[in-house]
Scaffold this active site. Structure first.
Site, PDB file in Angstrom:
ATOM      1  N   SER A 136       0.867  -1.182   0.000  1.00 16.28           N
ATOM      2  CA  SER A 136       0.000   0.000   0.000  1.00 16.28           C
ATOM      3  C   SER A 136       0.899   1.226   0.000  1.00 16.28           C
ATOM      4  O   SER A 136       2.071   1.144   0.406  1.00 16.28           O
ATOM      5  CB  SER A 136      -0.851   0.006   1.269  1.00 16.28           C
ATOM      6  OG  SER A 136      -1.407   1.286   1.500  1.00 16.28           O
TER       7      SER A 136
ATOM      8  N   TYR B 255      -2.661  -1.292  10.488  1.00 15.25           N
ATOM      9  CA  TYR B 255      -2.523  -1.430   9.026  1.00 15.25           C
ATOM     10  C   TYR B 255      -1.182  -0.856   8.555  1.00 15.25           C
ATOM     11  O   TYR B 255      -0.449  -1.487   7.788  1.00 15.25           O
ATOM     12  CB  TYR B 255      -3.686  -0.699   8.352  1.00 15.25           C
ATOM     13  CG  TYR B 255      -3.752  -0.842   6.847  1.00 15.25           C
ATOM     14  CD1 TYR B 255      -4.088  -2.057   6.263  1.00 15.25           C
ATOM     15  CD2 TYR B 255      -3.500   0.250   6.008  1.00 15.25           C
ATOM     16  CE1 TYR B 255      -4.183  -2.185   4.884  1.00 15.25           C
ATOM     17  CE2 TYR B 255      -3.587   0.129   4.630  1.00 15.25           C
ATOM     18  CZ  TYR B 255      -3.937  -1.096   4.074  1.00 15.25           C
ATOM     19  OH  TYR B 255      -4.010  -1.219   2.703  1.00 15.25           O
TER      20      TYR B 255
HETATM   21  C1  BGC Z   1      -6.212   1.626   1.953  1.00 13.01           C
HETATM   22  C2  BGC Z   1      -7.401   2.489   1.609  1.00 13.01           C
HETATM   23  C3  BGC Z   1      -6.990   3.942   1.485  1.00 13.01           C
HETATM   24  C4  BGC Z   1      -5.812   4.081   0.559  1.00 13.01           C
HETATM   25  C5  BGC Z   1      -5.298   5.521   0.459  1.00 13.01           C
HETATM   26  C6  BGC Z   1      -5.103   1.887   0.988  1.00 13.01           C
HETATM   27  O1  BGC Z   1      -4.001   1.133   1.354  1.00 13.01           O
HETATM   28  O2  BGC Z   1      -6.589   0.282   1.912  1.00 13.01           O
HETATM   29  O3  BGC Z   1      -8.389   2.339   2.607  1.00 13.01           O
HETATM   30  O4  BGC Z   1      -8.069   4.710   0.973  1.00 13.01           O
HETATM   31  O5  BGC Z   1      -4.762   3.255   1.003  1.00 13.01           O
HETATM   32  O6  BGC Z   1      -5.108   6.076   1.724  1.00 13.01           O
END
Ligand code: BGC
Length: 264
Positions: A152, A165
């Site tokens: 991410s 996360y």
């Molecule tokens: C997350 C999303 C978020 C995006 C940008 C992703 O890794 O799962 O929930 O909107 O990042 O922040």
């Protein structure tokens, strides 16, 4: 003399790919994209439902095969068995896309051990031992392999109220870098894809709440959410031989979100 490879179709002929969490969103797009270029696919999800049926049909309609293996990535024994079943499904496994991931939106001071474990066990522990099972197979079979992790933008930038996360994606960044060096002698490449805000089920609430969505769009120079297919295209590149000299890198698919800055 430069040799141009402009033939994308068929990049995955005779290859088999396992994509975790592929019953929806980015995982489903990856499955269909890799199949469209020739791969047979092992689909995975927590439930075998009509979404799996629809993706399977899309893949078989393209003349490729898809088999579903049910497994919960937050359960380590489940994930190890998933990779073993995926190898058995087609008698070989060439590509592992560690796509399954979860997040939890809570103030740091309210996060429970259960919340933490669910995120870390899925995003880190499941990915770790699934990859280890794949690596042992590739090593023992004397084959080569490719791993693509769905990380991410939050392996790099902060995400307030998503502490577990962020911690999980930071871990996936360092794990990937570490493994790139350790696995190169085994002919295994490993890279991360880092999606920004993509129109997928994980962002359902965001997409349904106009002021939340507008706040996010203010951070994205391209002023729109990405599509699962945008992410799948980069996964396909990294999984293919076009990326044969690429390992240990993170690829951002975020419309400019990560490094945006403006003064006026
Ligand atoms: C997350 C999303 C978020 C995006 C940008 C992703 O890794 O799962 O929930 O909107 O990042 O922040």
């Amino acid at each position: 003399m430069i040799t141009l490879n402009i033939k994308n179709m068929g990049r995955f002929d005779n290859k088999v790919a396992l994509i975790t969490g592929s019953s929806q969103g980015i995982g489903a797009a990856c499955a269909v994209r890799l199949a469209s270029e020739g791969a047979n696919i092992v689909l995975n999800g927590r439930h075998n439902d009509e979404r799996v049926e629809a993706i399977t049909k899309q893949i078989t309609d393209m003349g490729r095969e898809a088999k579903f293996v049910q497994a919960d990535i937050s359960d380590t024994n489940n994930v190890i068995q998933l990779v073993k079943d995926a190898i058995a499904a087609f008698g070989q496994l060439d590509i592992l896309v560690n796509n399954a991931g979860v997040e939890n939106n809570k103030n740091f001071w309210e996060v429970t051990q259960e919340d933490y474990d669910f995120v870390m066990n899925t995003n880190v522990k499941g990915l770790f031992f699934g990859t280890q099972t794949f690596v042992n197979y590739v090593k023992d079979a004397g084959r080569s392999g490719v791993v693509v992790n769905m990380s991410s933008v939050h392996e790099e930038i902060i995400f307030p109220h998503f502490a577990a996360y962020c911690a999980s994606k930071g871990a996936v960044k360092m794990l990937m870098r570490n493994l790139a060096t350790e696995l190169a002698p085994l002919n295994i490449r490993i890279n991360n894809v880092c999606p920004g805000a993509i129109a997928t089920p994980i962002n359902k609430k965001l997409m349904e709440t106009p002021n939340l969505l507008n706040n996010v769009l203010k951070n994205i120079p391209m002023e729109k959410l990405g599509q699962p297919e945008d992410v799948a295209a980069v996964v396909a590149f990294l999984a293919s031989d076009d990326a044969k000299y690429v390992t240990g890198s993170s690829y951002f698919v975020d419309g400019g979100l990560t490094y945006h800055y403006e003064e006026q």
